[in-house]
Design an enzyme around this catalytic site. Sequence first.
Site, PDB file in Angstrom:
ATOM      1  N   MET A 166     -58.908   9.601 141.271  1.00 24.41           N
ATOM      2  CA  MET A 166     -57.801   9.655 141.573  1.00 24.41           C
ATOM      3  C   MET A 166     -57.724  10.383 143.104  1.00 24.41           C
ATOM      4  O   MET A 166     -56.599  10.349 143.797  1.00 24.41           O
ATOM      5  CB  MET A 166     -56.817  10.484 140.826  1.00 24.41           C
ATOM      6  CG  MET A 166     -56.543   9.917 139.460  1.00 24.41           C
ATOM      7  SD  MET A 166     -55.744   8.268 139.749  1.00 24.41           S
ATOM      8  CE  MET A 166     -54.296   9.031 140.307  1.00 24.41           C
ATOM      9  N   LYS A 225     -50.945  10.269 148.994  1.00 25.26           N
ATOM     10  CA  LYS A 225     -49.698  10.640 148.572  1.00 25.26           C
ATOM     11  C   LYS A 225     -49.283  12.053 149.455  1.00 25.26           C
ATOM     12  O   LYS A 225     -48.289  12.224 149.881  1.00 25.26           O
ATOM     13  CB  LYS A 225     -49.428  10.664 146.869  1.00 25.26           C
ATOM     14  CG  LYS A 225     -49.552   9.307 146.690  1.00 25.26           C
ATOM     15  CD  LYS A 225     -48.233   8.505 146.918  1.00 25.26           C
ATOM     16  CE  LYS A 225     -48.009   7.419 145.866  1.00 25.26           C
ATOM     17  NZ  LYS A 225     -47.161   6.449 146.424  1.00 25.26           N
ATOM     18  N   PRO A 250     -58.726   9.839 146.263  1.00 24.09           N
ATOM     19  CA  PRO A 250     -58.059   9.265 147.489  1.00 24.09           C
ATOM     20  C   PRO A 250     -56.724   8.703 147.263  1.00 24.09           C
ATOM     21  O   PRO A 250     -56.053   9.000 148.313  1.00 24.09           O
ATOM     22  CB  PRO A 250     -59.090   7.958 147.246  1.00 24.09           C
ATOM     23  CG  PRO A 250     -60.362   8.382 146.604  1.00 24.09           C
ATOM     24  CD  PRO A 250     -59.829   9.393 145.620  1.00 24.09           C
ATOM     25  N   TYR A 251     -56.289   8.513 146.129  1.00 19.97           N
ATOM     26  CA  TYR A 251     -54.687   7.972 146.105  1.00 19.97           C
ATOM     27  C   TYR A 251     -53.976   9.514 145.991  1.00 19.97           C
ATOM     28  O   TYR A 251     -52.838   9.207 146.885  1.00 19.97           O
ATOM     29  CB  TYR A 251     -54.588   7.422 144.604  1.00 19.97           C
ATOM     30  CG  TYR A 251     -53.134   7.376 144.146  1.00 19.97           C
ATOM     31  CD1 TYR A 251     -52.360   6.191 144.533  1.00 19.97           C
ATOM     32  CD2 TYR A 251     -52.514   8.218 143.156  1.00 19.97           C
ATOM     33  CE1 TYR A 251     -51.093   6.135 144.296  1.00 19.97           C
ATOM     34  CE2 TYR A 251     -51.228   8.122 142.860  1.00 19.97           C
ATOM     35  CZ  TYR A 251     -50.297   6.947 143.467  1.00 19.97           C
ATOM     36  OH  TYR A 251     -49.252   7.045 142.915  1.00 19.97           O
ATOM     37  N   LEU A 252     -54.268  10.557 145.648  1.00 27.85           N
ATOM     38  CA  LEU A 252     -53.642  11.688 145.534  1.00 27.85           C
ATOM     39  C   LEU A 252     -53.501  12.441 147.370  1.00 27.85           C
ATOM     40  O   LEU A 252     -52.417  12.806 147.591  1.00 27.85           O
ATOM     41  CB  LEU A 252     -54.004  12.739 144.707  1.00 27.85           C
ATOM     42  CG  LEU A 252     -53.978  12.438 143.279  1.00 27.85           C
ATOM     43  CD1 LEU A 252     -54.534  13.482 142.350  1.00 27.85           C
ATOM     44  CD2 LEU A 252     -52.412  12.265 142.842  1.00 27.85           C
TER      45      LEU A 252
END
Length: 213
Positions: free
Chosen positions: A123, A130, A125-127
């Site tokens: 998670m 964001k 890279p996504y966080l």
Amino acid sequence: MERTLIIGASGQIGKQVTQLMVNNGHVVNALVRDKTKLADIKADTLHIIEGDLEKDFSHAFTDCSNVIFVAGSGGNTGADKTLLIDLWAACKAADYAKAHKVKHFVMVSSIGADDPSQGSDKMQPYLVAKHMADEHLINSGLAYTILRPGTLTNDDALAGFTSERPKNKEDWVITRADVAQAIVYISTQIKPQNSTIIELFNGDKSLTQVVAA
């Protein structure tokens, strides 16, 4: 009447937001890559605009007072699309909004975006994307509400909310239908004097109580 731009209007949450907005008589610019994905929503106040978030999509902001960014690369794409959509497109959207003197920008972010290092390896890279998109919006000078929902489910709306993280991590959840309701409420009912970040989970409070807190 004020016009709201919904970026990501054909997504799982975005489409629900679009339907709710037009049901309530709001004028909407719905930005999508393929207008046929909204063919089942009929309303005189709905203006479907085709555009590619990986390119220049500034044309969609014309005459819009409010912006909702609910686009996402999706769970089946790689880190490249996460960077291009969840980070770069979100940053561009804030820049376009500022250039068009938008009054209120609602960003749908994610629980964990405050501290990506605490997320799982999968998670992170996504966080990080964001987190950086949120920071860009915070520093843009725009009036904003950043919404950080918990883990999303496809259950029916529960119409109960909390902005306090539940004690048990397995309770850090919220339905997509409830997130859509929250987005519409924040976008249409709140006139932001102080920009804010709201974590959101299913709970026992009303939206009014949560947002006022």
